[in-house]
Design a protein around this motif. Structure first.
Motif, mmCIF file in Angstrom:
data_model
loop_
_atom_site.group_PDB
_atom_site.id
_atom_site.type_symbol
_atom_site.label_atom_id
_atom_site.label_comp_id
_atom_site.label_asym_id
_atom_site.label_seq_id
_atom_site.Cartn_x
_atom_site.Cartn_y
_atom_site.Cartn_z
ATOM 1 N N ASN A 107 0.920 -1.267 -0.075
ATOM 2 C CA ASN A 107 0.116 0.069 -0.105
ATOM 3 C C ASN A 107 0.990 1.383 0.084
ATOM 4 N N LEU A 108 1.948 1.044 -0.331
ATOM 5 C CA LEU A 108 2.992 2.225 -0.728
ATOM 6 C C LEU A 108 2.288 3.530 -1.278
ATOM 7 N N HIS A 109 1.357 3.138 -2.463
ATOM 8 C CA HIS A 109 0.759 4.179 -3.153
ATOM 9 C C HIS A 109 -0.086 5.035 -2.319
ATOM 10 N N GLN A 110 -0.713 4.544 -1.455
ATOM 11 C CA GLN A 110 -1.421 5.383 -0.531
ATOM 12 C C GLN A 110 -0.959 6.413 0.494
ATOM 13 N N LEU A 111 0.478 5.893 0.763
ATOM 14 C CA LEU A 111 1.245 7.106 1.317
ATOM 15 C C LEU A 111 1.455 8.266 0.516
ATOM 16 N N LYS A 112 1.768 7.981 -0.780
ATOM 17 C CA LYS A 112 2.039 9.155 -1.492
ATOM 18 C C LYS A 112 0.562 9.682 -1.773
ATOM 19 N N GLU A 113 -0.590 9.201 -1.938
ATOM 20 C CA GLU A 113 -1.832 9.664 -2.176
ATOM 21 C C GLU A 113 -2.290 10.816 -0.992
ATOM 22 N N LYS A 114 -1.985 10.307 0.205
ATOM 23 C CA LYS A 114 -2.527 10.890 1.495
ATOM 24 C C LYS A 114 -1.245 11.089 2.305
ATOM 25 N N LYS A 158 13.953 -6.878 5.482
ATOM 26 C CA LYS A 158 14.224 -6.547 4.051
ATOM 27 C C LYS A 158 13.305 -5.491 3.391
ATOM 28 N N THR A 159 12.594 -4.755 4.280
ATOM 29 C CA THR A 159 11.744 -3.761 3.792
ATOM 30 C C THR A 159 12.147 -2.389 4.092
ATOM 31 N N ASP A 160 11.878 -1.671 2.891
ATOM 32 C CA ASP A 160 12.324 -0.096 2.902
ATOM 33 C C ASP A 160 10.984 0.570 3.810
ATOM 34 N N TRP A 161 11.505 0.766 5.066
ATOM 35 C CA TRP A 161 10.538 1.496 5.929
ATOM 36 C C TRP A 161 10.791 3.235 5.955
ATOM 37 N N SER A 162 11.481 3.591 5.134
ATOM 38 C CA SER A 162 11.961 5.169 4.805
ATOM 39 C C SER A 162 10.711 5.870 4.454
ATOM 40 N N PRO A 163 9.679 5.390 4.050
ATOM 41 C CA PRO A 163 8.220 6.077 3.597
ATOM 42 C C PRO A 163 7.796 6.475 4.803
ATOM 43 N N LEU A 164 7.850 5.928 5.810
ATOM 44 C CA LEU A 164 7.047 6.229 7.247
ATOM 45 C C LEU A 164 8.056 7.319 8.052
ATOM 46 N N ARG A 175 6.073 10.534 9.957
ATOM 47 C CA ARG A 175 4.718 10.301 9.932
ATOM 48 C C ARG A 175 4.109 9.606 11.318
ATOM 49 N N GLU A 176 2.968 9.773 11.708
ATOM 50 C CA GLU A 176 2.501 9.204 12.999
ATOM 51 C C GLU A 176 2.072 7.643 12.417
ATOM 52 N N VAL A 177 2.652 6.762 13.301
ATOM 53 C CA VAL A 177 2.494 5.489 12.894
ATOM 54 C C VAL A 177 2.083 4.691 14.120
ATOM 55 N N ARG A 178 1.107 3.678 13.958
ATOM 56 C CA ARG A 178 0.637 2.849 15.072
ATOM 57 C C ARG A 178 0.961 1.342 14.328
ATOM 58 N N ILE A 179 1.524 0.497 15.401
ATOM 59 C CA ILE A 179 1.610 -0.991 14.967
ATOM 60 C C ILE A 179 0.582 -1.815 15.894
#
Length: 78
Positions: free
Chosen positions: A15-22, A62-68, A71-75
């Motif tokens: 859902n990386l595209h949603q980060l860019k959209e919102k 192995k994941t690129d977490w840099s787009p977060l 941002r306010e992040v909840r796990i």
């Protein structure tokens, strides 16, 4: 993704595209693509974007977490 990424390349978030959209929305990190989709179904009016890493629990590193970043992040654990 196997065959497309080298060992040093990080995998994109689901859902990386949603980060860019919102760009101002909060982020909910869940385990697995199905859980991300279900969370959006369960909370359709929320201002969360639901993301996950691809490839199961052993692929978190192995994941690129840099787009977060920034941002306010909840796990939400399983």
């Amino acid at each position: 993704l196997r065959g497309y990424l080298s060992e040093t390349e990080k995998r994109p978030l689901y859902n990386l595209h949603q980060l860019k959209e919102k760009p101002l929305s909060r982020v909910l990190v869940v385990e697995g693509e199905k859980a991300a989709d279900k969370a959006l179904e369960k909370f359709p009016d929320s201002d969360f974007i639901c993301v996950s890493w691809c490839g199961g629990a052993s692929s978190v590193s192995k994941t690129d977490w840099s787009p977060l970043q920034g941002r306010e992040v909840r796990i939400w654990p399983d």
